[in-house]
Design a protein around this motif. Structure first.
Motif, PDB file in Angstrom:
ATOM      1  N   VAL A 291       8.008   4.785 -12.372  1.00 54.29           N
ATOM      2  CA  VAL A 291       7.965   4.083 -11.167  1.00 54.29           C
ATOM      3  C   VAL A 291       7.661   2.631 -11.168  1.00 54.29           C
ATOM      4  O   VAL A 291       6.527   2.243 -11.630  1.00 54.29           O
ATOM      5  CB  VAL A 291       6.961   4.591 -10.077  1.00 54.29           C
ATOM      6  N   PHE A 292       8.739   1.824 -11.215  1.00 57.29           N
ATOM      7  CA  PHE A 292       8.423   0.441 -11.606  1.00 57.29           C
ATOM      8  C   PHE A 292       9.587  -0.580 -11.222  1.00 57.29           C
ATOM      9  O   PHE A 292      10.631  -0.167 -10.497  1.00 57.29           O
ATOM     10  CB  PHE A 292       8.843   0.240 -13.252  1.00 57.29           C
ATOM     11  N   LYS A 293       9.328  -1.728 -10.989  1.00 58.46           N
ATOM     12  CA  LYS A 293      10.320  -2.714 -10.514  1.00 58.46           C
ATOM     13  C   LYS A 293      10.424  -2.669  -8.897  1.00 58.46           C
ATOM     14  O   LYS A 293      11.339  -2.920  -8.382  1.00 58.46           O
ATOM     15  CB  LYS A 293      11.317  -2.842 -11.307  1.00 58.46           C
ATOM     16  N   ASN A 294       9.486  -1.925  -8.254  1.00 57.42           N
ATOM     17  CA  ASN A 294       9.442  -1.798  -6.812  1.00 57.42           C
ATOM     18  C   ASN A 294       8.577  -2.889  -6.223  1.00 57.42           C
ATOM     19  O   ASN A 294       7.445  -3.422  -6.634  1.00 57.42           O
ATOM     20  CB  ASN A 294       8.946  -0.563  -6.305  1.00 57.42           C
ATOM     21  N   GLN A 295       9.051  -3.437  -4.892  1.00 54.01           N
ATOM     22  CA  GLN A 295       8.333  -4.358  -4.067  1.00 54.01           C
ATOM     23  C   GLN A 295       7.750  -3.515  -2.970  1.00 54.01           C
ATOM     24  O   GLN A 295       8.449  -2.904  -2.064  1.00 54.01           O
ATOM     25  CB  GLN A 295       8.965  -5.346  -3.611  1.00 54.01           C
ATOM     26  N   ILE A 296       6.416  -3.276  -2.589  1.00 52.18           N
ATOM     27  CA  ILE A 296       5.624  -2.936  -1.659  1.00 52.18           C
ATOM     28  C   ILE A 296       4.657  -4.058  -1.065  1.00 52.18           C
ATOM     29  O   ILE A 296       3.719  -4.204  -1.372  1.00 52.18           O
ATOM     30  CB  ILE A 296       4.812  -1.613  -1.963  1.00 52.18           C
ATOM     31  N   ARG A 297       5.498  -4.825  -0.049  1.00 47.49           N
ATOM     32  CA  ARG A 297       4.787  -6.149   0.256  1.00 47.49           C
ATOM     33  C   ARG A 297       4.948  -6.325   1.860  1.00 47.49           C
ATOM     34  O   ARG A 297       5.625  -5.770   2.664  1.00 47.49           O
ATOM     35  CB  ARG A 297       5.564  -7.339  -0.365  1.00 47.49           C
ATOM     36  N   PHE A 298       3.720  -6.827   2.306  1.00 47.12           N
ATOM     37  CA  PHE A 298       3.730  -7.503   3.704  1.00 47.12           C
ATOM     38  C   PHE A 298       3.594  -6.210   4.528  1.00 47.12           C
ATOM     39  O   PHE A 298       3.889  -6.250   5.730  1.00 47.12           O
ATOM     40  CB  PHE A 298       4.786  -8.533   4.007  1.00 47.12           C
ATOM     41  N   ASN A 299       3.213  -4.992   4.187  1.00 45.72           N
ATOM     42  CA  ASN A 299       2.878  -4.146   5.072  1.00 45.72           C
ATOM     43  C   ASN A 299       1.637  -3.877   5.699  1.00 45.72           C
ATOM     44  O   ASN A 299       0.542  -4.413   5.097  1.00 45.72           O
ATOM     45  CB  ASN A 299       3.099  -2.642   4.394  1.00 45.72           C
ATOM     46  N   ASP A 300       1.357  -3.459   6.791  1.00 44.79           N
ATOM     47  CA  ASP A 300       0.023  -3.142   7.770  1.00 44.79           C
ATOM     48  C   ASP A 300      -0.190  -1.737   7.423  1.00 44.79           C
ATOM     49  O   ASP A 300       0.413  -0.766   7.896  1.00 44.79           O
ATOM     50  CB  ASP A 300       0.065  -3.593   9.177  1.00 44.79           C
ATOM     51  N   ILE A 301      -1.503  -1.584   6.301  1.00 49.55           N
ATOM     52  CA  ILE A 301      -1.762  -0.205   5.926  1.00 49.55           C
ATOM     53  C   ILE A 301      -3.331  -0.068   6.669  1.00 49.55           C
ATOM     54  O   ILE A 301      -4.045  -0.674   5.734  1.00 49.55           O
ATOM     55  CB  ILE A 301      -1.806  -0.154   4.460  1.00 49.55           C
ATOM     56  N   HIS A 302      -3.270   0.125   7.922  1.00 46.00           N
ATOM     57  CA  HIS A 302      -4.467   0.215   8.644  1.00 46.00           C
ATOM     58  C   HIS A 302      -5.005   1.645   8.921  1.00 46.00           C
ATOM     59  O   HIS A 302      -4.330   2.563   9.064  1.00 46.00           O
ATOM     60  CB  HIS A 302      -4.141  -0.419  10.095  1.00 46.00           C
ATOM     61  N   ASP A 303      -6.402   1.768   8.744  1.00 45.24           N
ATOM     62  CA  ASP A 303      -7.175   3.058   9.069  1.00 45.24           C
ATOM     63  C   ASP A 303      -6.818   4.316   8.246  1.00 45.24           C
ATOM     64  O   ASP A 303      -6.826   5.244   9.029  1.00 45.24           O
ATOM     65  CB  ASP A 303      -6.988   2.972  10.546  1.00 45.24           C
ATOM     66  N   ASP A 304      -6.520   3.891   7.097  1.00 44.14           N
ATOM     67  CA  ASP A 304      -5.841   4.956   6.225  1.00 44.14           C
ATOM     68  C   ASP A 304      -7.134   5.314   5.335  1.00 44.14           C
ATOM     69  O   ASP A 304      -8.131   4.784   5.012  1.00 44.14           O
ATOM     70  CB  ASP A 304      -4.844   4.865   5.299  1.00 44.14           C
ATOM     71  N   GLY A 305      -7.063   6.646   4.638  1.00 44.31           N
ATOM     72  CA  GLY A 305      -8.107   6.952   3.689  1.00 44.31           C
ATOM     73  C   GLY A 305      -7.934   6.019   2.274  1.00 44.31           C
ATOM     74  O   GLY A 305      -8.883   5.418   2.031  1.00 44.31           O
ATOM     75  N   THR A 306      -6.822   6.135   1.936  1.00 48.70           N
ATOM     76  CA  THR A 306      -6.247   5.205   0.588  1.00 48.70           C
ATOM     77  C   THR A 306      -5.164   4.591   0.925  1.00 48.70           C
ATOM     78  O   THR A 306      -4.168   5.178   1.811  1.00 48.70           O
ATOM     79  CB  THR A 306      -6.080   6.266  -0.722  1.00 48.70           C
ATOM     80  N   GLY A 307      -5.025   3.302   0.961  1.00 45.52           N
ATOM     81  CA  GLY A 307      -4.145   2.406   1.183  1.00 45.52           C
ATOM     82  C   GLY A 307      -2.800   2.395  -0.019  1.00 45.52           C
ATOM     83  O   GLY A 307      -1.705   3.295   0.387  1.00 45.52           O
ATOM     84  N   LEU A 308      -3.091   2.127  -1.238  1.00 47.73           N
ATOM     85  CA  LEU A 308      -2.074   2.335  -2.076  1.00 47.73           C
ATOM     86  C   LEU A 308      -2.513   2.960  -3.486  1.00 47.73           C
ATOM     87  O   LEU A 308      -3.519   2.384  -3.861  1.00 47.73           O
ATOM     88  CB  LEU A 308      -1.574   0.748  -2.769  1.00 47.73           C
ATOM     89  N   TYR A 309      -1.866   4.039  -3.929  1.00 48.83           N
ATOM     90  CA  TYR A 309      -2.214   4.666  -5.043  1.00 48.83           C
ATOM     91  C   TYR A 309      -1.222   5.040  -6.191  1.00 48.83           C
ATOM     92  O   TYR A 309      -0.271   5.487  -6.129  1.00 48.83           O
ATOM     93  CB  TYR A 309      -2.422   6.095  -4.552  1.00 48.83           C
ATOM     94  N   PHE A 310      -1.726   4.196  -7.145  1.00 48.48           N
ATOM     95  CA  PHE A 310      -0.642   3.847  -8.522  1.00 48.48           C
ATOM     96  C   PHE A 310      -1.059   5.026  -9.501  1.00 48.48           C
ATOM     97  O   PHE A 310      -2.447   4.862  -9.833  1.00 48.48           O
ATOM     98  CB  PHE A 310      -1.068   2.588  -9.153  1.00 48.48           C
TER      99      PHE A 310
END
Length: 340
Positions: A291-310
């Motif tokens: 999983v590479f060269k992806n853009q995950i940008r300018f998102n509102d990741i609010h009130d979650d348990g975990t935001g981004l999990y690599f």
């Protein structure tokens, strides 16, 4: 005056001898435009209405075409440019199914209590607009290029402004040749598995402006899927918002793709709220980059348990500029060279 009277008399005779429009019967083969004049309920045979001819319109005219799980509602076999409008389809294992049935247009139809709502294989250019799906045990809308001896073009569907409430999966797109869909303005609520699922190389989709709420598993799944643009969606309440899964299911043809890499996707300006996990990249089965060269940008990741999990197989992804207000653990990174 005599000529006028003669003309009126001939017209009256013609009308008296004209055959009335025939009501549709279960199992009919449809070769011309039809308009239902009453509800039609079918319990025997294998299909309620069989359509082998292109370019016709089925106007349900506010009535209901219904049956049981042993039948298909409307079966399109190499029938293209068919319109199905203005009514209800309920009870069948498949509401509308088709093979090499291009440019289907389906609008203002309620599909309920079905095994599958719409299922087309090897078909391109469907327009599924402003329909209601409710109580679908499998996929509400499914487009595939399955394994086997089938052939034909597929993809480039337009799926817009539908309301899907209570389904196994909301929108399913499977197979490399089944790409380039526009999925916009839909509401997907209370889905058991996946809201939108692109798999086995199906990619280059535009997914924008959808509301995906109350999904028991995952809102959007990219499984062996590349080059998608996912913007301005609301994913709210449930388990996972977006999963990027480097895996082929073996269900559909992957074309020239020999690896299930997840790459070149752009996930921007989405609202990912009140979930156990916001965005998960990878499976963690190995540490080689999948999983590479992806853009995950300018998102509102609010009130979650975990935001981004690599996971360990997520390498070199750009996840800068996201907002993690109220999220317990904004980032977990077991991968390599990810930016955030």
């Amino acid at each position: 005056m005599l000529r006028i009277l003669a003309t009126l008399l001939l017209s009256a005779i013609a009308l008296a001898h004209a055959a009335p429009a025939r009501a549709q019967s279960c199992g009919d083969t449809i070769t011309h435009d039809i308009t239902l004049t009453a509800n039609l309920h079918c319990t025997a045979g294998w299909v309620a209405l069989y359509v082998p001819v292109s370019g016709i319109t089925i106007d349900l005219n506010g009535y209901t075409l219904s049956g049981n799980r042993g039948l298909v509602g409307i079966d399109l076999q190499e029938a293209s440019s068919v319109r199905i409008i203005n009514g209800s389809i309920r009870g069948f294992w498949g509401g509308v199914v088709g093979l090499r049935s291009h440019k289907l247009k389906m609008q203002n139809v309620k599909l309920e209590d079905l095994g599958t709502g719409i299922s087309l294989n090897y078909s391109y250019g469907a327009q599924v607009i402003d329909n209601n799906f409710h109580g679908i045990s499998g996929p509400a809308i499914s487009f595939g290029v399955p394994l086997g001896a089938g052939y034909g073009a597929a993809g480039s569907h337009y799926i817009a402004y539908n309301r899907i409430t209570g389904a196994g999966t909301g929108i399913k797109l499977c197979g490399y040749d089944n790409g380039n869909a526009v999925i916009t303005g839909n509401q997907l609520l209370k889905i058991a598995a996946y809201g939108i699922h692109a798999s086995d190389g199906s990619g280059s989709h535009q997914v924008k402006g959808n509301l995906i709420r109350g999904i028991e598993n995952t809102g959007i799944v990219l499984r062996g899927s590349r080059a998608n643009v996912i913007t301005d969606n609301v994913l709210q309440e449930g388990r996972l918002g977006i999963a990027m899964t480097p895996q082929f299911t073996g269900e559909c043809k992957t074309g020239p793709l020999t690896s299930p890499w997840i790459r070149d996707n752009r996930i921007e300006s989405n609202h990912i709220l009140k979930l156990e996990g916001g965005v998960t990249l990878g499976m963690g089965m190995m540490d080689k980059p999948l999983v590479f060269k992806n853009q995950i940008r300018f998102n509102d990741i609010h009130d979650d348990g975990t935001g981004l999990y690599f996971q360990e197989d997520a390498h070199g992804n750009d996840a800068r500029g996201n907002d993690f207000l109220g999220t317990s653990t904004p980032i977990v990174d077991h991968g390599a060279y990810n930016r955030y």
